[in-house]
Design a protein around this motif. Structure first.
Motif, PDB file in Angstrom:
ATOM      1  N   ASP A 177      -8.869   6.179   2.975  1.00  0.00           N
ATOM      2  CA  ASP A 177      -9.773   5.119   3.449  1.00  0.00           C
ATOM      3  C   ASP A 177      -8.946   3.899   3.869  1.00  0.00           C
ATOM      4  OD1 ASP A 177     -11.635   2.931   3.582  1.00  0.00           O
ATOM      5  OD2 ASP A 177     -13.021   4.129   2.376  1.00  0.00           O
ATOM      6  N   PRO A 178      -9.078   3.455   5.119  1.00  0.00           N
ATOM      7  CA  PRO A 178      -8.284   2.310   5.587  1.00  0.00           C
ATOM      8  C   PRO A 178      -8.623   0.995   4.886  1.00  0.00           C
ATOM      9  CG  PRO A 178      -9.883   2.974   7.259  1.00  0.00           C
ATOM     10  CD  PRO A 178      -9.944   3.995   6.165  1.00  0.00           C
ATOM     11  N   ARG A 179      -9.765   0.932   4.206  1.00  0.00           N
ATOM     12  CA  ARG A 179     -10.133  -0.297   3.483  1.00  0.00           C
ATOM     13  C   ARG A 179      -9.159  -0.602   2.347  1.00  0.00           C
ATOM     14  NH1 ARG A 179     -16.003   0.817   1.645  1.00  0.00           N
ATOM     15  NH2 ARG A 179     -15.049   2.866   1.415  1.00  0.00           N
ATOM     16  N   VAL A 180      -8.408   0.408   1.919  1.00  0.00           N
ATOM     17  CA  VAL A 180      -7.468   0.187   0.817  1.00  0.00           C
ATOM     18  C   VAL A 180      -6.440  -0.877   1.188  1.00  0.00           C
ATOM     19  CG1 VAL A 180      -5.718   1.961   1.350  1.00  0.00           C
ATOM     20  CG2 VAL A 180      -6.231   1.393  -1.027  1.00  0.00           C
ATOM     21  N   SER A 216     -12.227  -0.931  -9.658  1.00  0.00           N
ATOM     22  CA  SER A 216     -11.541  -0.332 -10.801  1.00  0.00           C
ATOM     23  C   SER A 216     -10.386   0.526 -10.309  1.00  0.00           C
ATOM     24  CB  SER A 216     -12.516   0.545 -11.592  1.00  0.00           C
ATOM     25  OG  SER A 216     -12.843   1.695 -10.822  1.00  0.00           O
ATOM     26  N   SER A 217      -9.542   0.932 -11.245  1.00  0.00           N
ATOM     27  CA  SER A 217      -8.422   1.806 -10.896  1.00  0.00           C
ATOM     28  C   SER A 217      -8.939   3.091 -10.258  1.00  0.00           C
ATOM     29  CB  SER A 217      -7.589   2.119 -12.141  1.00  0.00           C
ATOM     30  OG  SER A 217      -6.513   2.973 -11.808  1.00  0.00           O
ATOM     31  N   ALA A 218     -10.001   3.661 -10.799  1.00  0.00           N
ATOM     32  CA  ALA A 218     -10.554   4.905 -10.241  1.00  0.00           C
ATOM     33  C   ALA A 218     -11.056   4.701  -8.813  1.00  0.00           C
ATOM     34  CB  ALA A 218     -11.682   5.421 -11.131  1.00  0.00           C
ATOM     35  N   GLU A 219     -11.671   3.558  -8.553  1.00  0.00           N
ATOM     36  CA  GLU A 219     -12.173   3.275  -7.200  1.00  0.00           C
ATOM     37  C   GLU A 219     -11.022   3.108  -6.222  1.00  0.00           C
ATOM     38  OE1 GLU A 219     -16.328   0.889  -8.043  1.00  0.00           O
ATOM     39  OE2 GLU A 219     -14.431  -0.128  -8.487  1.00  0.00           O
ATOM     40  N   VAL A 220      -9.987   2.389  -6.629  1.00  0.00           N
ATOM     41  CA  VAL A 220      -8.835   2.199  -5.751  1.00  0.00           C
ATOM     42  C   VAL A 220      -8.130   3.533  -5.515  1.00  0.00           C
ATOM     43  CG1 VAL A 220      -6.599   1.051  -5.480  1.00  0.00           C
ATOM     44  CG2 VAL A 220      -8.539  -0.214  -6.436  1.00  0.00           C
ATOM     45  N   ARG A 221      -7.978   4.317  -6.570  1.00  0.00           N
ATOM     46  CA  ARG A 221      -7.342   5.637  -6.426  1.00  0.00           C
ATOM     47  C   ARG A 221      -8.136   6.495  -5.441  1.00  0.00           C
ATOM     48  NH1 ARG A 221      -6.968   7.141 -11.396  1.00  0.00           N
ATOM     49  NH2 ARG A 221      -4.809   6.548 -11.660  1.00  0.00           N
ATOM     50  N   ALA A 222      -9.455   6.465  -5.514  1.00  0.00           N
ATOM     51  CA  ALA A 222     -10.291   7.253  -4.601  1.00  0.00           C
ATOM     52  C   ALA A 222     -10.074   6.808  -3.151  1.00  0.00           C
ATOM     53  CB  ALA A 222     -11.763   7.138  -4.985  1.00  0.00           C
ATOM     54  N   LEU A 223      -9.928   5.520  -2.922  1.00  0.00           N
ATOM     55  CA  LEU A 223      -9.661   5.030  -1.564  1.00  0.00           C
ATOM     56  C   LEU A 223      -8.333   5.581  -1.055  1.00  0.00           C
ATOM     57  CD1 LEU A 223     -10.772   1.285  -1.889  1.00  0.00           C
ATOM     58  CD2 LEU A 223     -11.981   3.127  -0.683  1.00  0.00           C
ATOM     59  N   PHE A 224      -7.321   5.590  -1.925  1.00  0.00           N
ATOM     60  CA  PHE A 224      -6.027   6.155  -1.531  1.00  0.00           C
ATOM     61  C   PHE A 224      -6.159   7.648  -1.243  1.00  0.00           C
ATOM     62  CE2 PHE A 224      -3.824   2.426  -3.467  1.00  0.00           C
ATOM     63  CZ  PHE A 224      -2.923   2.174  -2.444  1.00  0.00           C
ATOM     64  N   GLU A 225      -6.817   8.370  -2.140  1.00  0.00           N
ATOM     65  CA  GLU A 225      -6.911   9.830  -2.022  1.00  0.00           C
ATOM     66  C   GLU A 225      -7.659  10.268  -0.770  1.00  0.00           C
ATOM     67  OE1 GLU A 225      -8.588  10.968  -5.779  1.00  0.00           O
ATOM     68  OE2 GLU A 225      -6.657  10.784  -6.809  1.00  0.00           O
ATOM     69  N   SER A 253       0.830  -1.202   0.000  1.00  0.00           N
ATOM     70  CA  SER A 253       0.000   0.000   0.000  1.00  0.00           C
ATOM     71  C   SER A 253       0.863   1.250   0.000  1.00  0.00           C
ATOM     72  CB  SER A 253      -0.924   0.025   1.222  1.00  0.00           C
ATOM     73  OG  SER A 253      -1.849  -1.023   1.167  1.00  0.00           O
ATOM     74  N   ALA A 254       1.924   1.251   0.775  1.00  0.00           N
ATOM     75  CA  ALA A 254       2.804   2.422   0.857  1.00  0.00           C
ATOM     76  C   ALA A 254       3.477   2.698  -0.484  1.00  0.00           C
ATOM     77  CB  ALA A 254       3.853   2.220   1.951  1.00  0.00           C
TER      78      ALA A 254
END
Length: 194
Positions: free
Chosen positions: A83-86, A71-80, A46-47
């Motif tokens: 969100d700890p679920r990432v 999707s990539s956009a969903e994962v990117r949103a979690l990072f941005e 993750s880091a």
């Protein structure tokens, strides 16, 4: 189906030496379209994935485990959003596409940890070699640095990294000539390219 072959010409634990040698080989190329570099990493933490996303806007990220539908956009949103679920989705595969040479390589090499990763330069032709009666060749011409693997497909883990000259099948003489121009000799037989 790819017709390229990949000749390993340098294997070392020194990432900077690989990059310096790749830049030297790029000096022998002839522009042929849009010269660019792509970066690809598998199994990032993750880091590491967060660092790539912050360093390279527009990069792609997805869970390595393809059973996750995000999707990539969903994962990117979690990072941005932090969100700890990432972290539940780790590890991640990351791609940085079509960047100008010299714009991403150093930083990407510094982010990648012990997982397999690669840099690919393309959009050029290998030069003519009159003494070998070879004309310029763009088909299948590219360079690849593979991190933490001994082969171009990432399935031979290693603590060393490998620089490959990619070339059209049947054009091994040109790849060997290119290696000699950089003071290199092959460090293994050629293999299937990508």
């Amino acid at each position: 189906m790819s017709t390229s072959r990949a000749l390993p010409v340098l294997r070392t634990p020194d990432r900077q030496a690989l990059h310096d040698t790749a830049r030297l080989l790029l000096d022998f190329t002839e522009p042929w379209g849009h010269v660019s570099v792509d970066c690809h990493a598998l199994g990032m933490t993750s880091a590491e994935a967060r660092q790539v996303l912050e360093a390279f806007p527009g990069s792609w990220v997805s869970p390595s485990d393809r059973t996750h539908p995000e999707s990539s956009a969903e994962v990117r949103a979690l990072f941005e959003t932090g969100d700890p679920r990432v972290d539940e989705l780790a590890p991640f595969d990351v791609d940085v596409f079509e960047r100008p040479p010299g714009s991403v390589e150093e930083r990407f090499l510094g982010i990648v940890g012990s997982g397999p990763a690669a840099l690919y330069w393309g959009g050029f032709a290998w030069p003519a070699v009159p003494e070998l009666d070879l004309k310029p060749r763009a088909k299948d011409a590219h360079l690849q640095i593979v991190l933490n693997s001994r082969n171009a497909d990432f399935d031979r883990p290693s603590e060393e990294h490998t620089l490959f000259i990619h070339f059209r099948s049947g054009d091994l003489e040109r790849a060997e000539w290119l290696a000699r121009q950089a003071g290199l000799t092959p460090v293994g037989p050629d293999e299937s390219g990508c």
